[in-house]
Design a protein around this motif. Structure first.
Motif, PDB file in Angstrom:
ATOM      1  N   GLU A 238       0.829  -1.211   0.000  1.00 18.14           N
ATOM      2  CA  GLU A 238       0.000   0.000   0.000  1.00 18.14           C
ATOM      3  C   GLU A 238       0.860   1.256   0.000  1.00 18.14           C
ATOM      4  OE1 GLU A 238      -3.604   1.997  -0.279  1.00 18.14           O
ATOM      5  OE2 GLU A 238      -3.150  -0.139  -0.472  1.00 18.14           O
ATOM      6  N   VAL A 239       1.936   1.254   0.792  1.00 17.78           N
ATOM      7  CA  VAL A 239       2.823   2.411   0.839  1.00 17.78           C
ATOM      8  C   VAL A 239       3.469   2.651  -0.510  1.00 17.78           C
ATOM      9  CG1 VAL A 239       4.999   3.275   1.791  1.00 17.78           C
ATOM     10  CG2 VAL A 239       3.268   2.308   3.311  1.00 17.78           C
ATOM     11  N   LYS A 240       3.951   1.590  -1.138  1.00 20.57           N
ATOM     12  CA  LYS A 240       4.604   1.750  -2.437  1.00 20.57           C
ATOM     13  C   LYS A 240       3.609   2.155  -3.523  1.00 20.57           C
ATOM     14  CE  LYS A 240       8.682  -0.972  -1.441  1.00 20.57           C
ATOM     15  NZ  LYS A 240       9.440  -2.216  -1.598  1.00 20.57           N
ATOM     16  N   LYS A 241       2.373   1.677  -3.395  1.00 24.13           N
ATOM     17  CA  LYS A 241       1.333   2.084  -4.343  1.00 24.13           C
ATOM     18  C   LYS A 241       1.079   3.589  -4.218  1.00 24.13           C
ATOM     19  CE  LYS A 241      -3.646   1.655  -5.159  1.00 24.13           C
ATOM     20  NZ  LYS A 241      -4.899   1.012  -4.679  1.00 24.13           N
ATOM     21  N   LEU A 242       0.931   4.086  -3.000  1.00 24.22           N
ATOM     22  CA  LEU A 242       0.674   5.500  -2.784  1.00 24.22           C
ATOM     23  C   LEU A 242       1.863   6.365  -3.181  1.00 24.22           C
ATOM     24  CD1 LEU A 242      -1.221   5.199   0.618  1.00 24.22           C
ATOM     25  CD2 LEU A 242      -2.185   5.966  -1.567  1.00 24.22           C
ATOM     26  N   LYS A 243       3.071   5.882  -2.904  1.00 20.90           N
ATOM     27  CA  LYS A 243       4.258   6.609  -3.351  1.00 20.90           C
ATOM     28  C   LYS A 243       4.282   6.695  -4.876  1.00 20.90           C
ATOM     29  CE  LYS A 243       7.688   6.070   0.365  1.00 20.90           C
ATOM     30  NZ  LYS A 243       8.387   7.356   0.245  1.00 20.90           N
ATOM     31  N   GLY A 244       3.878   5.638  -5.531  1.00 23.87           N
ATOM     32  CA  GLY A 244       3.838   5.634  -6.985  1.00 23.87           C
ATOM     33  C   GLY A 244       2.822   6.603  -7.525  1.00 23.87           C
TER      34      GLY A 244
END
Length: 209
Positions: free
Chosen positions: A197-203
């Motif tokens: 989820e964190v990497k998705k939002l960072k993306g």
């Protein structure tokens, strides 16, 4: 007595440099401090320093939040330096949102001029205060409190805001967490979100790490 009166009269009629204390137009070429910008020389101040026309134009809502915030802070409007005020315009398209954000140095007064807006804030004690607002309604967001605005209608919503500082600051929570280079592992710890989820939002928001 007459010489004294003439002396006083001459002082009153002299070109006054005291007008510098009437205002302090920001010298934007200088450095901003917690006390504001240094003052421009009065001789270089013009009427344009006291006029801002940007709030009459709708902002571009073609972005990830479907909203536009047009600021009239001291950086855009140097005449308000030191006056304890600033302004802005919100354009929120259908489905749009001004996400949770804070102004660390100023309170905000919101005035709805078009459409419907769901607005609210969260106090430092985690109390929640929100309301559906229509044209003509106002809501205040106390200094430093996290707050938001969501388009709650079927057409673009427009609101104007005034703030109690010429430089109130603006920090959007989502961008602060996910649009920077803070390592994902750290973000996961402080948000309780999983790695995916964190990497998705960072993306989505342009962050890295």
């Amino acid at each position: 007595m007459l010489p004294l009166l003439l002396s006083l009269l001459s002082l009153l009629l002299l070109p006054s440099s005291s007008c510098a204390s009437d205002f302090c137009v920001a010298d934007l070429k200088g450095i901003e401090t917690p006390a504001g910008f240094a003052c421009k020389k009065v001789s270089s101040v013009t009427v344009d320093d006291f006029v801002f026309t940007g709030l009459g134009v709708a902002g571009n809502t073609s972005n990830i939040i479907k909203a536009a915030v047009t600021l009239a802070f001291v950086d855009q409007f140097p005449g308000i330096n030191g006056l304890g005020i600033s302004a802005g315009r919100l354009d929120i398209a259908v489905g749009g949102v001004v996400p949770l954000h804070t102004h660390p140095a100023g309170s905000e007064l919101l005035y709805v001029v078009h459409g419907y807006i769901l607005a609210g804030f969260i106090s430092s004690a985690n109390g929640v205060y929100y309301k559906y607002l229509k044209k003509g309604d106002m809501m205040v967001f106390p200094q430093g409190q996290l707050h938001f605005q969501i388009n709650a209608g079927r057409k673009t919503a427009v609101a104007f805001v005034s703030l109690s500082s010429p430089s109130p600051g603006l920090q959007i929570t989502s961008f602060a967490l996910f649009a920077n280079s803070l390592p994902s592992a750290v973000v996961e710890k402080v948000t309780f979100l999983d790695d995916a989820e964190v990497k998705k939002l960072k993306g989505v928001l342009g962050g890295s790490g």
